[in-house]
Design a protein around this motif. Structure first.
Motif, short mmCIF file in Angstrom:
data_model
loop_
_atom_site.label_atom_id
_atom_site.label_comp_id
_atom_site.label_asym_id
_atom_site.label_seq_id
_atom_site.Cartn_x
_atom_site.Cartn_y
_atom_site.Cartn_z
N LYS A 1 0.83 -1.18 0.00
CA LYS A 1 0.00 0.00 0.00
C LYS A 1 0.88 1.25 0.00
CE LYS A 1 -1.58 1.83 3.91
NZ LYS A 1 -1.03 2.34 5.17
N TYR B 1 -2.64 -5.87 7.92
CA TYR B 1 -3.58 -6.24 8.99
C TYR B 1 -4.12 -7.65 8.79
CZ TYR B 1 -3.59 -2.44 12.17
OH TYR B 1 -3.20 -1.58 13.16
N LYS C 1 -2.04 -10.28 10.46
CA LYS C 1 -1.95 -10.35 11.92
C LYS C 1 -2.70 -11.57 12.41
CE LYS C 1 -1.56 -5.40 12.72
NZ LYS C 1 -0.38 -5.10 13.51
N GLU D 1 -3.37 4.52 17.99
CA GLU D 1 -1.91 4.48 18.06
C GLU D 1 -1.40 5.59 18.96
OE1 GLU D 1 0.10 3.22 14.17
OE2 GLU D 1 -1.47 4.59 13.52
N ASP E 1 -4.80 6.40 4.85
CA ASP E 1 -3.72 5.59 5.43
C ASP E 1 -4.26 4.38 6.20
OD1 ASP E 1 -0.88 5.21 6.11
OD2 ASP E 1 -1.48 5.74 8.16
N HIS F 1 -7.02 -0.87 6.34
CA HIS F 1 -7.04 -1.72 7.53
C HIS F 1 -8.42 -1.78 8.21
CE1 HIS F 1 -2.86 -1.56 6.75
NE2 HIS F 1 -2.55 -0.53 7.49
C1 BG6 Z 1 0.40 1.38 8.31
C2 BG6 Z 1 0.16 2.84 8.31
O1 BG6 Z 1 -0.22 0.78 7.21
O2 BG6 Z 1 -0.11 0.82 9.51
C3 BG6 Z 1 0.79 3.49 9.53
O3 BG6 Z 1 0.70 3.43 7.13
C4 BG6 Z 1 0.34 2.81 10.80
O4 BG6 Z 1 0.47 4.88 9.59
C5 BG6 Z 1 0.51 1.30 10.69
O5 BG6 Z 1 1.11 3.31 11.86
C6 BG6 Z 1 -0.10 0.59 11.88
O6 BG6 Z 1 0.26 -0.76 11.86
P1 BG6 Z 1 0.41 -1.63 13.18
O7 BG6 Z 1 0.78 -2.97 12.67
O8 BG6 Z 1 1.48 -0.99 13.98
O9 BG6 Z 1 -0.91 -1.58 13.87
#
Ligand code: BG6
Length: 481
Positions: A147, A178, A181, A215, A234, A239
């Motif tokens: 992406k 995602y 995971k 986050e 994003d 996700h």
């Molecule tokens: C990414 C985004 O796809 O996913 C980021 O571009 C984000 O901005 C990240 O921080 C979050 O991923 P994770 O695995 O840390 O939840």
């Protein structure tokens, strides 16, 4: 206990092999597979990039990256050395002629060939074309695309069209990490591996669903990318949309790529357009120098670092059950979870003052993967029938015990799926387009109406308006703890 399933020998070329994603995620992911004994002896990983360096220099760069980013680096230099023997380097000009012949020479016949595009999206077309026209790929080869897949419907379509000129859909692996995971896959296991939930999984029994991806990090050094993107592009378009699909989709007949992706696509296509007053845009503020705008391209940027929205899936199953989505940076804590709030029992035999609340199932995706189910029981004591609600709380790691296999990182899982040729956890082209078709009007409305994001303080749970979004429906977000 090792349940490592062998994979075929492969040649994996990583375009952008010196880049951030390769050093942080892709190579550490492969290293974990190596440490677990899943890397075939003859597997070859070739970093490809513009830089003029030889294989020794590249290996030493990867060694440093593993030491910095891999939890397996502590296994020692011998293990790292073993892994580095699989690593090669090719200097390639993605937009020119240089290096392609030499790269082709390194590839072998009769092994799985995969090309990972870990580069800026404007290079995808150039690389795809050269792979094909210069004979590096054949109809068994796979390409892996990161992406952002486009920035709206039009660009995503054009990208799909370009890739389709050189590769079949069955060869294209669009990554949404995602889906890699472990707990995201667990959503499907919980829903479809139990008899308990599915009969209740509809608007008759579910009041609403909350999907939170919070986050604590800010945009930091990624400001120039992020400022053109924002949380909607994003995080939400990909996700959160994927999580929504897995919660809302009909049971696929089989856990197979197209069966699963067909069902997800139907959910996206059933989404109602979001009214402007049902989506909240936010932007964080912090101490001096810690505001969102301090890291943005434009100091007056109105890009959002937070989105909350109310989403309706307009189909038979979900009519009348809203899905509330929220995601943001610089929030109180890092937590991704899905909360399924059930309806109250239709009638209380204990009287309305007895206490107790509706059942709630929370699935924690990260950290502390697990789930808890809020159930009502009798409050102990002689004072008649008083009800309280208590959590049936389970952390997957504890429940599975110390002998369970380690949870793989999203990337290591997905890369191995590419080698195995399993597309179940990758997005199909039509899915990505449908998701853009749904988010585009929301973004367009922000631009046309010049909607400024509501400011929120770093370390909170987002702007007031996000709380209000639920309050006015008589609901509230579960706390971000
Ligand atoms: C990414 C985004 O796809 O996913 C980021 O571009 C984000 O901005 C990240 O921080 C979050 O991923 P994770 O695995 O840390 O939840």
């Amino acid at each position: 206990v090792s349940r490592v399933i062998p994979v075929d020998t492969f040649d994996l070329v990583i375009f952008g092999g010196t880049g951030d994603l390769a050093r942080r995620k892709i190579l550490p992911g492969l290293f974990r597979r190596f440490a677990a004994g899943q890397m075939p002896e003859a597997a070859q990983v070739i970093g490809a990039a513009r830089s003029d360096m030889d294989v020794t220099e590249y290996r030493s760069m990867i060694r440093d990256a593993l030491k910095e980013f891999s939890d397996k680096a502590e296994q020692g230099d011998d293990v790292i050395d073993g892994f580095l023997e699989h690593i090669d380097y090719a200097q390639v000009d993605a937009q020119g002629d240089d290096g392609w012949d030499a790269l082709r020479e390194k590839l072998r016949d009769g092994v799985v060939r995969a090309f990972y595009f870990s580069v800026a999206p404007f290079l995808f077309g150039d690389i795809a074309e050269r792979l094909k026209t210069r004979g590096l790929s054949d109809d068994q080869s796979r390409i892996v695309v990161e992406k952002p897949f486009g920035r709206d419907l039009e660009t995503a379509r054009s990208l799909n069209r370009t890739l389709a000129t050189f590769f079949d859909e069955g060869q294209i692996y669009r990554i949404d990490h995602y889906l890699g995971k472990e707990t995201v896959q667990n959503l499907m296991a919980v829903r479809f591996g139990n008899i308990l939930f599915e009969p209740l999984w509809n608007s008759q029994f579910i009041d609403h669903v909350q999907i939170t991806v919070a986050e604590t990090v800010g945009v930091g050094g990624r400001g120039s990318y992020y400022d053109k993107s924002g949380a909607m592009r994003d995080m939400v378009q990909n996700h959160l949309m994927q999580l929504l699909c897995l919660i809302a989709m009909e049971p696929p007949a089989r856990f197979e790529p197209d069966a699963v992706r067909d069902e997800k696509l139907k959910v996206i296509r059933a989404l109602e357009p979001v009214a402007p007053n049902e989506v909240v845009r936010g932007q964080y503020e912090g101490a001096e120098g810690e505001n969102y705008v301090d890291h943005a391209e434009d100091p007056r940027s109105t890009t959002e670092s937070f989105v909350a929205m109310k989403v309706q899936v307009a189909n038979w199953r979900w009519q009348g059950t809203p899905f509330y989505l929220r995601t943001g940076k610089k929030l109180r804590s890092r937590v991704s979870e899905i909360v399924v709030r059930f309806r109250e029992p239709p009638h209380s035999i204990f009287g309305k003052d007895a206490g107790g609340r509706a059942n709630e199932l929370a699935i924690r995706l990260q950290p502390d993967e697990g789930m808890d189910l809020r159930v009502t029981i009798k409050e102990p004591g002689p004072g008649g029938m008083r009800l309280v609600d208590v959590p049936l709380d389970m952390t997957f790691a504890e429940a599975l015990g110390p002998d369970a296999e380690e949870v793989p990182d999203a990337y290591e899982r997905l890369i191995m799926d590419v080698i195995r040729g399993n597309q179940t956890l990758f997005m199909r082209g039509d899915e990505v387009e449908a998701a853009w078709a749904w988010t585009d009007p929301i973004i367009a409305n922000w631009e046309e109406a010049k909607v400024r994001p509501a400011k929120y303080d770093s370390g909170t749970s987002g702007p007031e308006a996000s709380l209000e979004l639920l309050h006015r429906d008589g609901r509230r977000w579960r706390d971000i703890r």
